[in-house]
Write a protein that holds these residues in place. Structure first.
Motif, mmCIF file in Angstrom:
data_model
loop_
_atom_site.group_PDB
_atom_site.id
_atom_site.type_symbol
_atom_site.label_atom_id
_atom_site.label_comp_id
_atom_site.label_asym_id
_atom_site.label_seq_id
_atom_site.Cartn_x
_atom_site.Cartn_y
_atom_site.Cartn_z
ATOM 1 N N ASP A 308 0.837 -1.200 0.000
ATOM 2 C CA ASP A 308 0.000 0.000 0.000
ATOM 3 C C ASP A 308 0.874 1.255 0.000
ATOM 4 O O ASP A 308 0.617 2.209 -0.743
ATOM 5 C CB ASP A 308 -0.926 0.016 1.220
ATOM 6 C CG ASP A 308 -1.931 -1.118 1.223
ATOM 7 O OD1 ASP A 308 -2.230 -1.640 0.140
ATOM 8 O OD2 ASP A 308 -2.401 -1.491 2.316
ATOM 9 N N GLU A 333 -7.154 9.197 -12.773
ATOM 10 C CA GLU A 333 -6.568 7.942 -12.300
ATOM 11 C C GLU A 333 -6.177 7.115 -13.515
ATOM 12 O O GLU A 333 -6.779 7.255 -14.584
ATOM 13 C CB GLU A 333 -7.540 7.181 -11.400
ATOM 14 C CG GLU A 333 -8.939 7.007 -11.971
ATOM 15 C CD GLU A 333 -9.934 6.483 -10.957
ATOM 16 O OE1 GLU A 333 -9.721 6.695 -9.750
ATOM 17 O OE2 GLU A 333 -10.910 5.860 -11.381
ATOM 18 N N ARG A 335 -4.830 3.112 -14.956
ATOM 19 C CA ARG A 335 -4.887 1.679 -14.645
ATOM 20 C C ARG A 335 -3.528 1.040 -14.913
ATOM 21 O O ARG A 335 -2.912 1.262 -15.957
ATOM 22 C CB ARG A 335 -5.968 0.999 -15.486
ATOM 23 C CG ARG A 335 -6.165 -0.482 -15.142
ATOM 24 C CD ARG A 335 -7.308 -1.089 -15.934
ATOM 25 N NE ARG A 335 -8.599 -0.524 -15.537
ATOM 26 C CZ ARG A 335 -9.286 0.348 -16.247
ATOM 27 N NH1 ARG A 335 -8.809 0.778 -17.409
ATOM 28 N NH2 ARG A 335 -10.451 0.811 -15.820
ATOM 29 N N LEU A 360 -5.210 -2.687 -11.465
ATOM 30 C CA LEU A 360 -5.221 -1.821 -10.291
ATOM 31 C C LEU A 360 -5.277 -0.373 -10.764
ATOM 32 O O LEU A 360 -4.424 0.066 -11.541
ATOM 33 C CB LEU A 360 -3.972 -2.038 -9.439
ATOM 34 C CG LEU A 360 -3.790 -1.086 -8.252
ATOM 35 C CD1 LEU A 360 -4.915 -1.273 -7.243
ATOM 36 C CD2 LEU A 360 -2.441 -1.294 -7.588
ATOM 37 N N GLU A 375 -6.628 5.260 0.152
ATOM 38 C CA GLU A 375 -7.402 4.925 -1.042
ATOM 39 C C GLU A 375 -6.789 3.731 -1.761
ATOM 40 O O GLU A 375 -7.511 2.850 -2.251
ATOM 41 C CB GLU A 375 -7.464 6.127 -1.985
ATOM 42 C CG GLU A 375 -8.225 5.890 -3.277
ATOM 43 C CD GLU A 375 -9.683 5.511 -3.066
ATOM 44 O OE1 GLU A 375 -10.290 4.953 -4.009
ATOM 45 O OE2 GLU A 375 -10.232 5.777 -1.968
ATOM 46 N N VAL A 376 -5.457 3.673 -1.818
ATOM 47 C CA VAL A 376 -4.788 2.503 -2.403
ATOM 48 C C VAL A 376 -5.117 1.256 -1.590
ATOM 49 O O VAL A 376 -5.416 0.194 -2.153
ATOM 50 C CB VAL A 376 -3.258 2.724 -2.468
ATOM 51 C CG1 VAL A 376 -2.542 1.414 -2.804
ATOM 52 C CG2 VAL A 376 -2.915 3.785 -3.505
ATOM 53 N N ARG A 378 -7.774 0.670 0.174
ATOM 54 C CA ARG A 378 -9.162 0.290 -0.087
ATOM 55 C C ARG A 378 -9.280 -0.470 -1.409
ATOM 56 O O ARG A 378 -9.961 -1.505 -1.487
ATOM 57 C CB ARG A 378 -10.045 1.540 -0.128
ATOM 58 C CG ARG A 378 -11.532 1.249 -0.309
ATOM 59 C CD ARG A 378 -12.327 2.514 -0.513
ATOM 60 N NE ARG A 378 -12.025 3.133 -1.807
ATOM 61 C CZ ARG A 378 -12.546 2.729 -2.959
ATOM 62 N NH1 ARG A 378 -13.381 1.699 -2.995
ATOM 63 N NH2 ARG A 378 -12.230 3.348 -4.077
ATOM 64 N N ARG A 379 -8.596 0.021 -2.421
ATOM 65 C CA ARG A 379 -8.685 -0.623 -3.732
ATOM 66 C C ARG A 379 -8.004 -1.987 -3.735
ATOM 67 O O ARG A 379 -8.472 -2.923 -4.391
ATOM 68 C CB ARG A 379 -8.082 0.291 -4.795
ATOM 69 C CG ARG A 379 -8.858 1.591 -4.951
ATOM 70 C CD ARG A 379 -8.299 2.500 -6.028
ATOM 71 N NE ARG A 379 -9.035 3.754 -6.072
ATOM 72 C CZ ARG A 379 -8.939 4.649 -7.041
ATOM 73 N NH1 ARG A 379 -8.102 4.442 -8.052
ATOM 74 N NH2 ARG A 379 -9.655 5.760 -7.006
ATOM 75 N N GLU A 382 -10.330 -4.475 -2.199
ATOM 76 C CA GLU A 382 -11.412 -4.871 -3.104
ATOM 77 C C GLU A 382 -10.974 -5.982 -4.056
ATOM 78 O O GLU A 382 -11.803 -6.771 -4.520
ATOM 79 C CB GLU A 382 -11.887 -3.659 -3.907
ATOM 80 C CG GLU A 382 -12.737 -2.676 -3.114
ATOM 81 C CD GLU A 382 -13.224 -1.518 -3.973
ATOM 82 O OE1 GLU A 382 -12.726 -1.375 -5.112
ATOM 83 O OE2 GLU A 382 -14.100 -0.767 -3.496
#
Length: 505
Positions: A308, A333, A335, A360, A375-376, A378-379, A382
């Motif tokens: 992270d 953002e 990918r 990602l 935020e990283v 959290r992603r 997921e």
């Protein structure tokens, strides 16, 4: 009823006989053509055919050593260790059905280990000259009459030596090649002996490439997928799991459908200077290593993983680079496709490609380092439990069956919606030696396919973390500017972490 059963049995027998005849004819034809050797897997075939004018499918590595090492000693070590792997003695022969690994006659190690000296650089010193040479070699095709790898010994580099390693991706993935490279160091060992496999038939590769990743050991290697997905995937190898297993299989089926939809319906990346048509000219840069203990301390304080923290710094560095080029990243953002290992580490020596890809999305538009790292996190959370790595592996397998135009169309699904390929690999914890010299820095980059023009590499080694970038010159002519923003981004995050209240919930 009996007649229909007899007819069905007869048809099945005829089909089996036809398949057997095709296999025999294929073996006979291969014998006549002198193509005796091991068939290349369909996944590896996909990587073989993925070369283009602006992206070659080579994995690049750089080692810096001090003091320098001798050319003849290196040749002996490579012959003694690396060339014990059959893939490093074989060249590739393509035919209508795919490709084969064939032993190279009269092979001399000096054809594959070459020596060179760098020109004197007036600007940037030895490191700039080495980076320029790596960029040149990144787009220099390998001679297919020889095994698809080269080691360049750069003599007299900065008071020592440097090794530039180029290996075609069809030989193996990055995880496997790190295992192979470690066989070269002092104390390393050649690979275990194994019996050669028989040539794969059409049903064999389906079992190897599509079913085995869902079973036992390979599932345990899916660290990034999380325990939940591993338990669910294990059910595919256990047909007697009972009612609870049926519920889990149903949940898994829904997960697969959901992940497939996510892959197919990925939105386009934000438009930035890093996205566009590559030119085929490469630039490479890397930074001084960061102490791994400091990264761990920041992660522990923020209740985040090392990944992270590092991915947040990468996002910030890319955002700062774009801002400096007049391309405001606010609200944007990008990918990055991240490889995920799909096999046990103790099987890496068998080579080949056994990895999936997970998309990602990096929040490059978030300026606050603490907000960005959460935020990283959290992603990343997921993505746990996702079957997308396995689906991507299946896509690569199917692509290897097709002619190149159809393969390019399928793989465009990934490259058209992606700005970067990013790898994050844990390397050896201890400092290594090669032929008595200390291995001071260790870097590598995986190739970018399609129109992707940015590659990011994070590698831990000897208690430090090394960050490197490879770019296409038309999209990012000065990757050092991204590199130069990485350490300040970590410093900002570290400083803000120290400012947080301690001892409070």
């Amino acid at each position: 009823m009996v007649t229909r059963i007899v007819r069905d049995v007869a048809q099945q027998a005829a089909q089996r006989a036809a398949r057997g005849a095709v296999k025999k004819a294929t073996r006979a034809a291969r014998g006549v053509l002198g193509l005796a050797g091991e068939r290349m897997s369909k996944v590896d075939t996909a990587w073989l055919r993925m070369d283009s004018d602006h992206n070659l499918m080579m994995i690049l590595g750089v080692w810096t050593l001090r003091p320098g090492i001798a050319y003849e000693a290196l040749c002996h070590r490579v012959e003694e260790r690396l060339m014990k792997y059959p893939r490093f003695r074989q060249h590739v022969v393509e035919d209508a059905a795919g490709a084969s690994w064939v032993d190279t006659p009269d092979l001399d190690v000096r054809q594959l280990v070459v020596r060179e000296k760098l020109p004197r650089s007036r600007k940037g010193g030895a490191q700039a000259a080495l980076q320029a040479r790596v960029g040149e070699l990144a787009m220099q095709p390998l001679d297919r009459r020889l095994p698809l790898w080269r080691i360049h010994l750069v003599e007299g580099y900065d008071g020592g030596s440097a090794l530039i390693v180029r290996i075609h991706h069809c030989i193996a993935d990055g995880i496997a090649l790190i295992s192979v490279a470690l066989s070269l160091v002092d104390g390393g060992a050649p690979p275990p002996q194994r019996k050669p496999r028989e040539a794969q038939g059409p049903e064999d590769w389906i079992a190897d490439a599509l079913l085995k990743p869902f079973t036992g050991l390979a599932v345990k290697a899916l660290d990034a997928a999380g325990d939940g997905a591993a338990r669910s995937l294990h059910l595919l190898g256990d047909p007697h799991a009972g009612l609870e297993g049926s519920v889990e299989l149903a949940r898994l089926a829904w997960q697969v459908l959901s992940d497939a939809g996510s892959l197919l319906l990925m939105p386009d990346d934000s438009k930035t200077l890093l996205k566009g048509q590559p030119s085929g000219r490469k630039r490479v840069a890397w930074c001084e290593p960061l102490p791994l203990d400091e990264v761990k301390a920041v992660g522990k304080a923020l209740n985040c993983s090392i990944n992270d923290v590092l991915l947040s710094c990468v996002s910030g560095a890319i955002g700062q680079y774009l801002l400096g080029q007049g391309d405001d990243p606010a609200g944007k953002e990008i990918r990055a496709m991240v490889p995920v290992n799909l096999r046990p580490m103790d099987q890496a020596w068998k080579l080949g490609n056994h990895f999936g890809l997970v998309p990602l999305v990096l929040p490059i538009g978030l300026d606050n380092p603490v907000e960005r790292v959460y935020e990283v996190r959290r992603r990343m959370n997921e993505l746990k439990g996702s079957t997308q790595p396995l689906l991507a592996f299946a896509v690569l397998t199917v692509a290897g069956l097709l002619v190149k135009p159809a393969q390019d169309a399928i793989l465009g699904l990934f490259s058209d919606k992606t700005t970067a390929v990013m790898t994050n690999v844990p390397g050896p914890r201890d400092t290594l030696r090669l032929l008595g010299a200390t291995l001071e820095q260790c870097m590598f980059w995986v190739p970018q396919s399609g129109n992707i023009g940015l590659g990011v590499s994070i590698l831990s080694y000897g208690g430090h973390v090394q960050f490197g970038v490879i770019t296409d010159a038309a999209l990012c002519p000065q990757p050092q500017k991204i590199i130069d923003a990485f350490a300040p981004e970590f410093a900002k995050l570290s400083w803000l972490t120290l400012m947080l209240p301690w001892g409070e919930e």
